[in-house]
Every structure is written in C-alpha cells, then in structure tokens.
Design a protein around this motif. Sequence first.
Motif, PDB file in Angstrom:
ATOM      1  N   ARG B 356       5.963  73.619   2.581  1.00  0.00           N
ATOM      2  CA  ARG B 356       6.815  73.129   4.004  1.00  0.00           C
ATOM      3  C   ARG B 356       5.690  72.433   4.862  1.00  0.00           C
ATOM      4  O   ARG B 356       6.135  71.425   5.392  1.00  0.00           O
ATOM      5  N   ALA B 357       4.878  72.941   5.009  1.00  0.00           N
ATOM      6  CA  ALA B 357       3.795  72.532   5.912  1.00  0.00           C
ATOM      7  C   ALA B 357       3.360  71.161   5.657  1.00  0.00           C
ATOM      8  O   ALA B 357       3.079  70.248   6.574  1.00  0.00           O
ATOM      9  N   PHE B 359       4.933  69.018   3.809  1.00  0.00           N
ATOM     10  CA  PHE B 359       6.088  68.092   4.004  1.00  0.00           C
ATOM     11  C   PHE B 359       6.287  67.818   5.597  1.00  0.00           C
ATOM     12  O   PHE B 359       6.307  66.575   5.991  1.00  0.00           O
ATOM     13  N   ASN B 360       5.944  68.710   6.377  1.00  0.00           N
ATOM     14  CA  ASN B 360       6.080  68.427   7.864  1.00  0.00           C
ATOM     15  C   ASN B 360       5.125  67.443   8.189  1.00  0.00           C
ATOM     16  O   ASN B 360       5.207  66.545   8.898  1.00  0.00           O
ATOM     17  N   LYS B 361       3.709  67.781   7.694  1.00  0.00           N
ATOM     18  CA  LYS B 361       2.514  66.868   8.129  1.00  0.00           C
ATOM     19  C   LYS B 361       2.879  65.427   7.790  1.00  0.00           C
ATOM     20  O   LYS B 361       2.722  64.550   8.481  1.00  0.00           O
ATOM     21  N   GLU B 362       3.068  65.277   6.314  1.00  0.00           N
ATOM     22  CA  GLU B 362       3.327  63.853   5.763  1.00  0.00           C
ATOM     23  C   GLU B 362       4.324  63.164   6.573  1.00  0.00           C
ATOM     24  O   GLU B 362       4.196  62.022   6.872  1.00  0.00           O
ATOM     25  N   THR B 363       5.332  64.013   6.835  1.00  0.00           N
ATOM     26  CA  THR B 363       6.672  63.323   7.507  1.00  0.00           C
ATOM     27  C   THR B 363       6.253  62.867   9.023  1.00  0.00           C
ATOM     28  O   THR B 363       6.685  61.858   9.273  1.00  0.00           O
ATOM     29  N   LEU B 364       5.722  63.497   9.503  1.00  0.00           N
ATOM     30  CA  LEU B 364       5.049  63.482  10.718  1.00  0.00           C
ATOM     31  C   LEU B 364       4.054  61.975  10.742  1.00  0.00           C
ATOM     32  O   LEU B 364       4.098  61.134  11.775  1.00  0.00           O
TER      33      LEU B 364
END
Lengths: 455, 455
Positions: B356-357, B359-364
Amino acid sequence: MVEHVRHAKTAQQLRLLSDALDSGRLGPVRRLVNILSPAEIGNLLESLPAAKRNIVWGLVDPEDDGEVLVHVGEDVRESLIAEMDQDEIIAAVEDLDLDDLADLIDDLPDTVIDEVLKSMDRDHRERLEQALSYPEDSAGRLMNTDVVTVRADVTIDVVLRYLRLRGELPDHTDYLYVVSRRNQYMGRISVSDLLTKDPATPVNELIDDEQPGIPLDTPDNEVATQFSDHDWISAPVVDANNTLLGRITIDDVVDIIRAQAEHQALSAVGLDEDEDLFSPVPRAAKRRALWLGINLATAFLASWVIGRFEATLQQIVPLAILMPIVASMGGVAATQTLTLMVRGIALGQVGVGNLRALFNKETLVGLINGAAWAVVVGVIAGLWFEPLIGVVIAAAMMINLVVAALSGVAVPLLLKRMDIDPALAGGVVVTTVTDVMGFLAFLGLGSWILVGNAA
Amino acid sequence: MVEHVRHAKTAQQLRLLSDALDSGRLGPVRRLVNILSPAEIGNLLESLPAAKRNIVWGLVDPEDDGEVLVHVGEDVRESLIAEMDQDEIIAAVEDLDLDDLADLIDDLPDTVIDEVLKSMDRDHRERLEQALSYPEDSAGRLMNTDVVTVRADVTIDVVLRYLRLRGELPDHTDYLYVVSRRNQYMGRISVSDLLTKDPATPVNELIDDEQPGIPLDTPDNEVATQFSDHDWISAPVVDANNTLLGRITIDDVVDIIRAQAEHQALSAVGLDEDEDLFSPVPRAAKRRALWLGINLATAFLASWVIGRFEATLQQIVPLAILMPIVASMGGVAATQTLTLMVRGIALGQVGVGNLRALFNKETLVGLINGAAWAVVVGVIAGLWFEPLIGVVIAAAMMINLVVAALSGVAVPLLLKRMDIDPALAGGVVVTTVTDVMGFLAFLGLGSWILVGNAA
C-alpha cells in the motif's frame, strides 16, 4: 522461478515484521531483525516506508549500526543518519574498516566528521585522510591497509611463528605479500603453501609473481574486471614506486559488480542507483522529472515531424492510425541492438578492429527482420484499409528497421566518443532517431504514393 | 569515464591483434593471446567475427581450451567446439573442475560426451553423473567436491601434519569443514586459526557454527545473495541429512552475479544472455523476431484504439499530431516505476507489508510529475494549436502518468504471481497499458470536449 524463493523468504520476514510492527510489540521485531546480517538488515530497511524504517532502525543492535549504514543506498543512509544523535553516529562509524569509513564519511554531518576525526588515534586518522585523498571509485579508495607482509629471506617456519605471535589474520587473507626492506611489493605467498609445505622451505622458493600490484589510481570497474578475470580473492595495491600500500578484497569487488549492474539497469530509464523504493516523494519526483522532460522534448520533435504532414493526415486518416506501429517497431529493434552494444562496450569487446563487421551483421539482421515484419504489417494494413497503404507501411517498416540497426550501433559509439555514458543516454537518442525516421518514412511515402504531394 | 580505461586497454589489444591478423603474421597473434587469462581470451573471442575468431581459437594454448570454453557465451561456445576434433575436445574438458564440466557437457556433441565419460576414472564419472542429476541453476550444480574435511577431536597440530601430507589445498580454501564420523557437516575452522592459534589447541575449541550448510537444491540466485550478504569466500553444500557433499566458491558466485545482471539488462529487450556481438545472423534475427512480433501485436492494439476515433481525427488533425506525446510520456514514467519495482522484487524488498505504501508513493510521484508536465505540454500545445487542445492534452497527460505509476507497481506483481519474469515481460506490458490509455484518454477527451461526440 529462482527469484521467487529469495522473495518468498524475505517477503515472509517482511510480513512477520510488518505484523509485529503493526501490533506494536517491538520485542519480536527486535528479535527478527537482529538475527540478520548487516547487509540483510540494510536490505530490510530499504524495503520499509520511512515511519516503519525509523522504528526498526531504533531496534538494530548498535554494534551493527555502522555496517548497516555501509550497506544501504544514499537516500536511506541519509534518513537513518538523521535519526541518530552525534554520539551514536560516532560510536557506529569509529570501528568501521577504512574503506567503508571513507565511503561513508561524505554523508555524515560536518560537525560529526570533526568529532569522528578527533576520536581517532593519529595513525588511524592519517590513514583515513590518505584514503580520502585518492579519487572516488579508484583502487586507493577501495583498499584497506590491514596487510600482512613477510620477507623473502625467511623460512615458512619463521612466518608461522610470526603469525602465531601476531594473532588472527585479516578477513579474506588468501595470500601474504612478500616485500623488500623498503616495503616494495615483490610477490605473494599463498596461505595454502604455508599450511602444506615443509616448514623448512624458504619463502623465496614459494614466492609467486603472477599477480602484479594494482596501481592506486586504477578505476574500480577495472579492478572488478581483473578480479573476475583472474578469480582473485584479494589483490595488493601499490603506488608508482611499487610500494605496497594496501589490499583490496573480493567482498568489496562483489559490491562494485552489483552496483555496476544496478547502474546499467537504472540509468537506462534515467534513474539513480541511490534511489530506493521509499525515497522521499519530492526527491523521487524531481529525479524522474528530468528524464520525463528530456523525453518530452524528443516527443515534441516527433510531433513537429508529424505536423509537417498535416495536409496528408487530413486526407488519409489511416496514416494517423497506423503511424505509431512503424515508430514503435523501430524503437524496439534499435534498443535491442543498443543493449548488445552497451554490453559489448562495457566488456571492451568493441573497437576499430570489428566495427565494420558489427555494422554488417546488425544491418543484415535489420534487413531480415525488416523484410519479415514488413510483409506481415503490410498484409494486415492492406486488408484493414487498402492495399496501397499496406505497401507504404511495409516500405516504411523496412527503412526504419535498417535505420534502427545502424543507429543502434552508431549512437553508443558516438556517445562514448563524446564522453557520455551510452547506458544512460543511448535509449533516448536511438528511440528519437527511430521515431523521427519512422514518422518521416511512413508519412513521407504516404504523401508521395497515396496523395502525390510530398510535404 | 571508468569504462573507457577498460575499453582502451582491451580495444588496444583488439587493434594490435586485428592488425596482426590482417597482416597474416600469426606468431605475434599467438603471443598476444597467450599472455591473457582464459576469461580474457573468452572475452576476446566473443569480440571477433567468426572467421577471425576461428583463427585465434586455433592459436590458443590447448591447455587453456577447456577454461576458455567455460568462459564464453553459448553461441560462441558452439562455434568454438565446432572447430575442434574429438580428441581436442576430450583433452580440453577432461581436466576441468566438476562444476565447469557439468556446465559445459550439454553443449558437447553426443559422441564426444560418451568419449569423455569413458576417459574418466569411475569415481570421477560417478561424481559427474551425480552433479548432472541436480537441477540446473541449483547449489548442487555449482559445487565442487574438492573439500578438505577434519574431525573435531584432533588438535591443530594433527591437522597441520595432515595438510602437509596431503599437499596443496583446493583454490579458495578459507575454511576447512569439520565433519562427524558419518560425514555430517558440524561447522568450520578457519585457515586463519590454523595459522595463528597454538598448535596444541583442539579443533573443537575453534569450530565455528556461524555458517549453516547450503541445501543441495538451493537456487543459484539465493546462493549468490547469501554469499554477498555474508561476505563468504566458500560455503559447504549438504543434503537433506546434513551430509557434506561439496563446496561452492566465490568465483562461481561472481559469475552468477554477472549473469544475473546481464539477464536483467538483456531480457528487458527480449534478448538472451547467450547472444553475443557476433552470433550467427539467422539465429540473431530469429531471436529478436519474437520480441518484435510481440511488440507488433501490442502496436496493432494501440492502432485499433486510435482507429475508434477515426471521425474525430478527420475533424481535428492536431490530435493526430500530438497523440504520440501522451503515449510516450506515459511509457517513460511507467518504465521508471517498473525498473525500481523489478529491482525491489529481485532483492526481496517488496511484499504485502509495504504494497500500500508503495502504491501511495508512486501515485503521488505520478501526480506531481503529471501536474508539472501537464502544464508545460498544455501551454505549448495551446500556443501551437488552440487553448482548448492544450486543456485536453494536459488532462490526458495527468491521467496517463497516474495510470503509468499504478501499472508500474501492479504489472510486475501480477506477472510474478503468474510465474512470468517481470524483468522479461514487464516493459512490454506497461508500455502497452500506457500507449492504450494515452491514446484513449487524449482522443476520448478530444472527441468529447472538442467535437462533442464520444467515440
């Protein structure tokens, strides 16, 4: 297949650890972490988002702190050092090997560097300053000074008595180095000989001069190649007068080989080997932005080429529909040739002696694949739209795959001559060439054959 | 920088050699070749076109033939073996280490294999057959059986006397292995201790159980990771009953690490690590054709998507001119994320605990770069054509860079779950996703906003 097992093992540790972290019970986390080697702890820390990483870092046995710092990428290293106070940092780094400390010291806060230097004895400090005076990525930076030397005029028995007095040997000692009275490197004697030969044998009967000393300023890449070409475990480092200064060991060479491999894989997409999975978002975004920006410029160049054919596209929309195919096939073919060339250049396998043969071979491969896929694409496009469009795309494909082969060979050579790393810039350049050529050939031929007006 | 020196050195050799070959004076060629190590000769042969390669191969000292064959890629190896007669092959391979012979034997002609087996003594043959029974790329295949074992209940002095009787140690012996009466692995004793401790010390006081035996079926990748995580020079290999069967040494591990790196770089463009600069043209063409074919299929998919917007393209040609930009930026961003993921997966750094972390980082990162470059592209396109087209391309860019981030994380994970190597297939899949999404978003938004009719 193979990667899964490694993954399964570490992923399982990760999961256990993650569960333990989530539950807030830090005892099990500490136990899970401290059975790992420093390199494994480093790997684990790199896999954790910042918040969890800091918690786990706090649980690592302080004795391992220094070694762990050596084993992580620069981004993670900075984040870990930021969590430590000055005394912790000093305690962590003061027992490191000289080469590791030299590698680490630039990432320490200035105040800490002063303190670290003050906490060292004079001899140790002087050796560190000496190490730092050598260029980064050179043999001088890689070496340690923990060398066991012997003289040629003694017997094995004397050496053995000396070693027993001395106590344990430095890690990875497979040879002792034989030096002259003035500490000049004369050759080596194997530990195997010390153990198996008659103790009365003089050292100079067993001395082996197969391994020359490595000059201080040898680039680390070259050191790595020599180690793997000769299956060395350790190698002596000498200055211009052949004075023995230190020793490089295989563990550091393995790290270099791994770093080279990462560099090649990551630089091909404009990334930095210090980038890790959880590099801070602003920094990650900034690093990648540059590459996207370069790509944007080349994409606009391709669009400008397409724009020259605005009138043709208006008349024959199928050209717009099919044009990405020609560009994309050219890009794939060029990148294949480029990748082989980059490897060949890195291995020193490409030179004036074989350039013509290389061009011939790649052009021939391009012609064969160009012809084969031109037929396939031509038939499909002909059936989809009209036969003449099939002819145009087949011809464009043929042209672009030959251009791809030529640029795949020529671009890395030109970049190298311009002192630009072909592994870094090669991909952008060759795909720009094949995009532009692909659009130009396809739309140009289309204008000429289908519309009758060249742009 | 660094590569140039290596290159310069070998390129110089190449040039000298090439000149000597061209002049037809083979004496100098022979001298130039035979000062090289077998690995260096292998590297040199790989850099030569077939005709010159065969001449040089004939000049290599027959004593080195076997080692050279071990050090070249499969394509070159086949071409070299084809130049040898049966006796030469047998002479070349019969003195090879067991692991090297096991590695080589599949490439030998069947009749030669029989002869080689017959020429071996029974013991040696049985060990080779045993080695061949282990799965390729496993610890069993990597190991040699030249292990020096000692018993725990003797003193160092006894060990030293035994070693002097035995004569020299196998290469890369940093530890002797301590075994039970039934040859079960109990631990190890360092050569350093043998040299530095009091000879009266019993072995069982010095035995070190830090290194567990490596199970026979451990994948070679995992072996390499353990070696580099623990800085090993050698490691014992055991069967399920902990019986000591052999020993793996760092030189083979270095070869694995290099091969892994090559595999990652080459498989990303659909190439094989056995491919060399001068692989035979038909074979090279065939290997690359597969990858081009796969790419062609995905390119047609993208064209089909574009084809859905034929009417829109007819009305607004600027969409055709600009559409490659959106697709290409998405492809670059996705490949960046993918490359980081592939490295993370190979290092075992990716698991449920941090998905999850990630995905969050890459999306950001995707959002930030999407926003930044959307503005740039939007302004340029708006000025080039009209403001509303700038709005459309900015929105499409934003969408595609976020899709790029998500697919860069998700695709390698899905491929891995499907037992497909993400290093091999990841690039094609993510660029297909970003091509399709890029065209769909840009042309879809263009139809909706500029024409008012969704496709």
